[in-house]
Write a protein that holds these residues in place. Sequence first.
Motif, PDB file in Angstrom:
ATOM      1  N   PRO A   1       1.740  -3.505  -5.427  1.00  0.00           N
ATOM      2  CA  PRO A   1       3.104  -3.016  -5.215  1.00  0.00           C
ATOM      3  C   PRO A   1       3.731  -3.370  -3.875  1.00  0.00           C
ATOM      4  O   PRO A   1       4.922  -3.118  -3.674  1.00  0.00           O
ATOM      5  N   GLY A   2       2.970  -3.964  -2.963  1.00  0.00           N
ATOM      6  CA  GLY A   2       3.539  -4.353  -1.681  1.00  0.00           C
ATOM      7  C   GLY A   2       2.582  -4.101  -0.532  1.00  0.00           C
ATOM      8  O   GLY A   2       1.458  -3.624  -0.729  1.00  0.00           O
ATOM      9  N   PHE A   3       3.048  -4.414   0.663  1.00  0.00           N
ATOM     10  CA  PHE A   3       2.251  -4.244   1.872  1.00  0.00           C
ATOM     11  C   PHE A   3       3.126  -3.611   2.946  1.00  0.00           C
ATOM     12  O   PHE A   3       4.340  -3.818   2.970  1.00  0.00           O
ATOM     13  N   THR A   4       2.483  -2.863   3.821  1.00  0.00           N
ATOM     14  CA  THR A   4       3.225  -2.132   4.847  1.00  0.00           C
ATOM     15  C   THR A   4       3.237  -2.888   6.171  1.00  0.00           C
ATOM     16  O   THR A   4       2.355  -3.710   6.447  1.00  0.00           O
ATOM     17  N   GLN A   5       4.236  -2.573   6.975  1.00  0.00           N
ATOM     18  CA  GLN A   5       4.281  -3.078   8.344  1.00  0.00           C
ATOM     19  C   GLN A   5       5.169  -2.159   9.171  1.00  0.00           C
ATOM     20  O   GLN A   5       6.013  -1.447   8.632  1.00  0.00           O
ATOM     21  N   GLY A   6       4.929  -2.172  10.500  1.00  0.00           N
ATOM     22  CA  GLY A   6       5.748  -1.353  11.379  1.00  0.00           C
ATOM     23  C   GLY A   6       5.015  -0.152  11.922  1.00  0.00           C
ATOM     24  O   GLY A   6       3.778  -0.105  11.940  1.00  0.00           O
ATOM     25  N   THR A   7       5.754   0.848  12.329  1.00  0.00           N
ATOM     26  CA  THR A   7       5.200   2.060  12.905  1.00  0.00           C
ATOM     27  C   THR A   7       4.561   2.917  11.805  1.00  0.00           C
ATOM     28  O   THR A   7       4.812   2.698  10.613  1.00  0.00           O
ATOM     29  N   PRO A   8       3.744   3.903  12.209  1.00  0.00           N
ATOM     30  CA  PRO A   8       3.180   4.805  11.196  1.00  0.00           C
ATOM     31  C   PRO A   8       4.246   5.470  10.338  1.00  0.00           C
ATOM     32  O   PRO A   8       4.051   5.644   9.126  1.00  0.00           O
ATOM     33  N   GLU A   9       5.366   5.833  10.941  1.00  0.00           N
ATOM     34  CA  GLU A   9       6.442   6.454  10.178  1.00  0.00           C
ATOM     35  C   GLU A   9       7.032   5.468   9.169  1.00  0.00           C
ATOM     36  O   GLU A   9       7.300   5.819   8.013  1.00  0.00           O
ATOM     37  N   GLU A  10       7.220   4.221   9.612  1.00  0.00           N
ATOM     38  CA  GLU A  10       7.770   3.198   8.720  1.00  0.00           C
ATOM     39  C   GLU A  10       6.807   2.877   7.579  1.00  0.00           C
ATOM     40  O   GLU A  10       7.224   2.712   6.425  1.00  0.00           O
ATOM     41  N   THR A  11       5.529   2.785   7.902  1.00  0.00           N
ATOM     42  CA  THR A  11       4.560   2.456   6.849  1.00  0.00           C
ATOM     43  C   THR A  11       4.442   3.579   5.831  1.00  0.00           C
ATOM     44  O   THR A  11       4.236   3.320   4.642  1.00  0.00           O
ATOM     45  N   GLU A  12       4.599   4.821   6.268  1.00  0.00           N
ATOM     46  CA  GLU A  12       4.544   5.935   5.318  1.00  0.00           C
ATOM     47  C   GLU A  12       5.761   5.910   4.391  1.00  0.00           C
ATOM     48  O   GLU A  12       5.631   6.162   3.185  1.00  0.00           O
ATOM     49  N   ILE A  13       6.931   5.593   4.929  1.00  0.00           N
ATOM     50  CA  ILE A  13       8.123   5.474   4.086  1.00  0.00           C
ATOM     51  C   ILE A  13       7.925   4.358   3.067  1.00  0.00           C
ATOM     52  O   ILE A  13       8.233   4.509   1.878  1.00  0.00           O
ATOM     53  N   GLN A  14       7.402   3.227   3.519  1.00  0.00           N
ATOM     54  CA  GLN A  14       7.153   2.108   2.617  1.00  0.00           C
ATOM     55  C   GLN A  14       6.140   2.487   1.536  1.00  0.00           C
ATOM     56  O   GLN A  14       6.298   2.131   0.362  1.00  0.00           O
ATOM     57  N   THR A  15       5.095   3.214   1.932  1.00  0.00           N
ATOM     58  CA  THR A  15       4.088   3.647   0.962  1.00  0.00           C
ATOM     59  C   THR A  15       4.699   4.579  -0.081  1.00  0.00           C
ATOM     60  O   THR A  15       4.417   4.460  -1.282  1.00  0.00           O
ATOM     61  N   ARG A  16       5.545   5.505   0.360  1.00  0.00           N
ATOM     62  CA  ARG A  16       6.200   6.410  -0.594  1.00  0.00           C
ATOM     63  C   ARG A  16       7.096   5.635  -1.554  1.00  0.00           C
ATOM     64  O   ARG A  16       7.157   5.958  -2.747  1.00  0.00           O
ATOM     65  N   ASN A  17       7.791   4.630  -1.027  1.00  0.00           N
ATOM     66  CA  ASN A  17       8.600   3.780  -1.906  1.00  0.00           C
ATOM     67  C   ASN A  17       7.726   3.066  -2.936  1.00  0.00           C
ATOM     68  O   ASN A  17       8.108   2.924  -4.107  1.00  0.00           O
ATOM     69  N   MET A  18       6.551   2.617  -2.500  1.00  0.00           N
ATOM     70  CA  MET A  18       5.619   1.956  -3.424  1.00  0.00           C
ATOM     71  C   MET A  18       5.131   2.927  -4.493  1.00  0.00           C
ATOM     72  O   MET A  18       4.998   2.563  -5.669  1.00  0.00           O
ATOM     73  N   LEU A  19       4.846   4.147  -4.095  1.00  0.00           N
ATOM     74  CA  LEU A  19       4.398   5.154  -5.052  1.00  0.00           C
ATOM     75  C   LEU A  19       5.474   5.418  -6.096  1.00  0.00           C
ATOM     76  O   LEU A  19       5.204   5.452  -7.304  1.00  0.00           O
ATOM     77  N   GLU A  20       6.705   5.603  -5.637  1.00  0.00           N
ATOM     78  CA  GLU A  20       7.809   5.853  -6.562  1.00  0.00           C
ATOM     79  C   GLU A  20       8.072   4.623  -7.430  1.00  0.00           C
ATOM     80  O   GLU A  20       8.341   4.747  -8.634  1.00  0.00           O
ATOM     81  N   GLY A  21       7.981   3.439  -6.827  1.00  0.00           N
ATOM     82  CA  GLY A  21       8.215   2.216  -7.577  1.00  0.00           C
ATOM     83  C   GLY A  21       7.161   1.991  -8.642  1.00  0.00           C
ATOM     84  O   GLY A  21       7.471   1.568  -9.760  1.00  0.00           O
ATOM     85  N   THR A  22       5.907   2.264  -8.308  1.00  0.00           N
ATOM     86  CA  THR A  22       4.829   2.103  -9.280  1.00  0.00           C
ATOM     87  C   THR A  22       4.981   3.098 -10.420  1.00  0.00           C
ATOM     88  O   THR A  22       4.738   2.767 -11.593  1.00  0.00           O
ATOM     89  N   ALA A  23       5.405   4.317 -10.090  1.00  0.00           N
ATOM     90  CA  ALA A  23       5.637   5.322 -11.135  1.00  0.00           C
ATOM     91  C   ALA A  23       6.735   4.859 -12.094  1.00  0.00           C
ATOM     92  O   ALA A  23       6.608   4.999 -13.320  1.00  0.00           O
ATOM     93  N   ARG A  24       7.803   4.306 -11.542  1.00  0.00           N
ATOM     94  CA  ARG A  24       8.891   3.811 -12.393  1.00  0.00           C
ATOM     95  C   ARG A  24       8.424   2.603 -13.213  1.00  0.00           C
ATOM     96  O   ARG A  24       8.743   2.488 -14.399  1.00  0.00           O
ATOM     97  N   LEU A  25       7.650   1.719 -12.591  1.00  0.00           N
ATOM     98  CA  LEU A  25       7.112   0.567 -13.310  1.00  0.00           C
ATOM     99  C   LEU A  25       6.249   1.026 -14.479  1.00  0.00           C
ATOM    100  O   LEU A  25       6.278   0.428 -15.562  1.00  0.00           O
ATOM    101  N   GLY A  26       5.477   2.075 -14.274  1.00  0.00           N
ATOM    102  CA  GLY A  26       4.635   2.594 -15.345  1.00  0.00           C
ATOM    103  C   GLY A  26       5.455   3.042 -16.540  1.00  0.00           C
ATOM    104  O   GLY A  26       5.076   2.784 -17.692  1.00  0.00           O
ATOM    105  N   GLN A  27       6.575   3.698 -16.290  1.00  0.00           N
ATOM    106  CA  GLN A  27       7.441   4.132 -17.377  1.00  0.00           C
ATOM    107  C   GLN A  27       8.003   2.941 -18.143  1.00  0.00           C
ATOM    108  O   GLN A  27       8.029   2.920 -19.376  1.00  0.00           O
ATOM    109  N   LEU A  28       8.452   1.933 -17.393  1.00  0.00           N
ATOM    110  CA  LEU A  28       9.026   0.736 -18.021  1.00  0.00           C
ATOM    111  C   LEU A  28       7.962  -0.044 -18.792  1.00  0.00           C
ATOM    112  O   LEU A  28       8.217  -0.543 -19.896  1.00  0.00           O
ATOM    113  N   ALA A  29       6.775  -0.164 -18.203  1.00  0.00           N
ATOM    114  CA  ALA A  29       5.691  -0.907 -18.849  1.00  0.00           C
ATOM    115  C   ALA A  29       5.254  -0.239 -20.140  1.00  0.00           C
ATOM    116  O   ALA A  29       4.961  -0.909 -21.138  1.00  0.00           O
TER     117      ALA A  29
END
Length: 271
Positions: free
Chosen positions: A100-128
Motif C-alpha cells: 500500500p505504500g511507504f512512509t517518509q518524513g517525521t514520526p507525525e508525518e509517517t503516522e498520518i501516511q500509515t493511517r491513510n494506507m490503512l484506510e486505503g487498504t480497507a477501501r481496496l478490500g471493499q472494491l476487490a
Amino acid sequence: MAVFATFFDHILDMARQRDISVDKALEETRALGVTQVEVSAATVRRHMDALTRGLAGLGMTISSLPVFFDFGRNTDIESQAGPIFELAKDLNADRLLVIPGFTQGTPEETEIQTRNMLEGTARLGQLAEKAGLSLVMEDFDGAAAPFATSAGMLRFLDACPQLSVCFDTGNFRFMAEDELSAYEALRGKITHVHLKDRLFTPVHGDEGPEAVDGMTLYACPVGQGEIKISQVLELLKQDGYSGVYTVEHYNARDMLDCLRQSMAWLRERLD
C-alpha cells in the motif's frame, strides 16, 4: 500435492543470465514442477505478450499480482484500483498482493501516511470483494514499510477484513524479527506463502539487502540458509495449509540453478 510458483522477475533474470529466450526460461521453470508465476503489475505491462503466450503454451497460471500503491499520499483509491482490476481480469488472476505504500518524513508525518494506507487498504478490500478478487499482504523487507513486521501486518488485517497474510519466510529477519514468533502472531490468517531463505555470509557469491541490525541477508536456494524454513513448513502442514508455495530468491547470481536446488529440497518435503 503441493502447488509451486516462482516470480516472473526470476524467469526474466534466468533468461538474461543464461542467454536464453523468456519462452525457454519458462519451459525450464515448468520442467522443475513450477506451475504458477507471481508477476508484478509493472512487469506484466512490459512483457504482456511473452507472458500470456508462454503461460498458455505451458499450462501455467498466475498465482498473484503484486501491486505497488501509494495510499499514504494518494487517497483516490478508486483511480488506483481500476486499472489493476482490469489487468487482473485480462490475465485471469484472482489475487492481488497489496503493497500500500511507504512512509517518509517525521514520526507525525509517517503516522498520518500509515493511517491513510490503512484506510486505503480497507477501501481496496471493499472494491476487490465486489470484483471477485482476494487480497494478501506480505511482510515487506523495507524499514519504510509499516507492514514489515507481524505487529504492523496485524494492524492492516484489523483494518481490512478482506485481507489475509502472505507469509514471507525470509523478510521478518530484515526487521530482526524471528520468523517462528511471527508465524505464531499471524497463525490462522495465512493464505499465501513466499519461501525465501537467507544466508548471513556470501557463500554463493550472491547479494542481498542489509537488515536494520546491520546484518547482510544474502540470497540462496531454499533450505540452504539460516531461516527456519523446515519448522515453518511443519507448522503449515499442522495447520492444513493448502495454498501456493512461491519460491523466491531475488539477488541470486544463477536463478536457474538456485531454483533447481530449491525445488529438489522442497519436493522431498512437500510432495
